[in-house]
Design an enzyme around this catalytic site. Sequence first.
Site, PDB file in Angstrom:
ATOM      1  N   HIS A 193      27.739 -19.270 -27.597  1.00  0.00           N
ATOM      2  CA  HIS A 193      28.965 -18.618 -28.047  1.00  0.00           C
ATOM      3  C   HIS A 193      28.730 -17.749 -29.278  1.00  0.00           C
ATOM      4  O   HIS A 193      29.521 -16.851 -29.554  1.00  0.00           O
ATOM      5  CB  HIS A 193      30.046 -19.663 -28.316  1.00  0.00           C
ATOM      6  CG  HIS A 193      30.659 -20.205 -27.072  1.00  0.00           C
ATOM      7  ND1 HIS A 193      31.980 -20.577 -26.983  1.00  0.00           N
ATOM      8  CD2 HIS A 193      30.129 -20.427 -25.837  1.00  0.00           C
ATOM      9  CE1 HIS A 193      32.238 -21.013 -25.763  1.00  0.00           C
ATOM     10  NE2 HIS A 193      31.115 -20.935 -25.047  1.00  0.00           N
ATOM     11  N   HIS A 242      25.102 -24.618 -17.290  1.00  0.00           N
ATOM     12  CA  HIS A 242      25.914 -25.702 -16.740  1.00  0.00           C
ATOM     13  C   HIS A 242      25.074 -26.826 -16.142  1.00  0.00           C
ATOM     14  O   HIS A 242      25.630 -27.810 -15.646  1.00  0.00           O
ATOM     15  CB  HIS A 242      26.890 -25.145 -15.698  1.00  0.00           C
ATOM     16  CG  HIS A 242      27.956 -24.284 -16.298  1.00  0.00           C
ATOM     17  ND1 HIS A 242      28.950 -23.681 -15.549  1.00  0.00           N
ATOM     18  CD2 HIS A 242      28.191 -23.916 -17.587  1.00  0.00           C
ATOM     19  CE1 HIS A 242      29.732 -22.980 -16.351  1.00  0.00           C
ATOM     20  NE2 HIS A 242      29.287 -23.103 -17.590  1.00  0.00           N
TER      21      HIS A 242
END
Length: 723
Positions: free
Chosen positions: A89, A252
């Site tokens: 992020h 993920h």
Amino acid sequence: MSSDNVSPSPNTRRSNRDWWPNRLDVDFLKQNARDPGPLDEDFDYAEAFQELDLDEVKADIEEVITTPKEWWPADYDHYGPFMIRMAWHSAGTYRAYDGRGGAAGGRQRFAPISSWPDNANLDKARRLLWPVKQKYGRSLSWADLIILAGNVAVESMGFRTFGFAGGREDDFEPDEAVDWGPEKEFEMQQRFDKAGEIQEGLGASVMGLIYVNPEGPDGQPDPMASAENIRQTFSRMAMDDTQTAALIAGGHTFGKVHGANSTEEAHGPEPEAAPIENMGLGWQSGEEAAEEGVTTSGIEGPWTSSPTDWDMGYVDNLLEYEWEPEKGPGGAWQWTPKEGEDVESAPDAQNPDREVTPMMLTTDIALKRDPEYREIMETFQENPMEFGMAFAKAWYKLTHRDMGPPERFLGPEVPEETMIWQDPIPDADYDPIGEEEIAELKTEILDSELSTQQLVKTAWASASTYRDSDKRGGANGARIRLEPQRSWQVNEPTELETVLETYEGIQAEFNDSRSDGTRVSIADLIVLGGNAAIEQAAADAGYDVEVPFEPGRTDAAAEQTDTESFEALKPEADGFRNYIKDGLDRRAEEILVDEADLLDLTPEEMTVLVGGMRALGATYQNSDLGVLTDRPGTLTNDFFVNLLSMDTEWQQSPESDQVYDGYDRRTGEHKWRGTRADLIFGSHDELRAIAEAYAADDDEKMFVEDFVDAWSKVMKLDRFDLE
């Protein structure tokens, strides 16, 4: 008394922007004039970082990652996935359009990014790393530490990274130049046009999110619509389909999402809205919510049965089982295995004696439903090594995209391979020109048939592509010779062709005549030609100046140039050349200030460069726009003198709302033409104050000297080899 109960002062200060919201903002250019941090002016971060024992630093980070703290839960007794999300992020705010965002500066520590909904609880990840930052102090920036922690995290869970480079210096304030979007509330999206395209210049599809809504567009579980959003947002940060799929699948493979609670108490206020006693920590849940578990995204569950191991679990689960949407415990849409699908369970993140069923996001299902993404995912499943390498390289690109050319990369883990997205420039295999050769070449350039305007505009066009945001562009490499820059309208391709042919002839004659190993590049000739023209123009005005010149630039080849990626550097307007693209719906002065910021210019440098370029007549297509002088090509302060003269009355032109005509107040005779990028220097109070200084009778010499300094700065912005 809680700070929530303290009323704001009745004398709360209102800024000029509050009173006059349409006022041109030049304040962020002032950031380029100073280092707002507490470090010494002569502190060399690159030198300090190089002295670190990187293995020791990584060991310290590893200890943090694998040592749970009482004050913040560690999923599976491991903070690795948490650190990956933090690093992702931090870097994922990068956008190719203007090079802004990204990991540089460690700006995740500042508003608004620190308080975006998508960054909920990442303030805790940075607090976990504070002992490491405190130990190494100024020798390890937050910007480097955040990315390094992400690398250590994936390595600690069994993955081999492609490499790591340090060299990101910390900012000590947010980048005020960034436009994050038009929305007035987080998690809103008012940035799509009628064709479904995100507004030009923006990266994410939703305000306050890094990319897209994980539930699906507008919070609806529509995988195909989600795939469109994914492709668009990831392309905005220069990722292709394979890189996008690799990043999502690789990221993920680790960890889980958090949506254990759907009550109002699940989230306290974000850091910027939190009470003072929280000491900068946001999202403090109520006691009842905290007992039920952490809530971040509102989606709950892991993707695989081994959330802290690198394996093929994510890819296999996604492709081999059927999934259907349902509302999870956090009240958000997520996907669960259809009845009868026997997906291997995972341990609960906080209770290893309890098992939970893996889930998928709408954005995951998008990779299965979209034909192009599915083909890539099936290839990954058939070739695990290819998947691993794709993720390693995509992760490296994600976390290093905004660092610029390879010579800025520091540390023992920098890969030997140079990637095309790093805009490689070849090393010189010859001796650069010296003072004698420089003087000889200046004379030859000035004796050619090229005009002052051609020499100045070509040098400016080559150098002004530089963006300090991501250290791309600039004169080194002479990519103005190559596509796509060679064909950009702003560069006047037909005239540019003439200039380049002349330079190529001068280069060939000079290089063929040398037997001592000395050579000159087109890149150096372009800059040298601009410098020579300015020296001549200053001499014509009565000033003897020498524009500094540092040889050593080389010429990039077409195969070293990512043509599609370089399109992002094409200006839609250039206030320095008074170029305005047809149909432009932004004010020219706003784009001028934005361009000046990307060139790391101060308000004074921007002002003097515009005034000098106008005096030189260096305008697009040699138009008279802003050329407020009767002696174009001579380096005078006439632009400022005539712009500020009360002898002229300005009126908007009927041909364009960006163009203005100046008339003699006494006779009504038409005198000048200019654009908003000209008139702003008489209209804006701060810019007018600077213009007045340069317009004074006794300050023309200062103007000439300041122009030379600012010009020289732009010409060598990309010369990282000189640092």
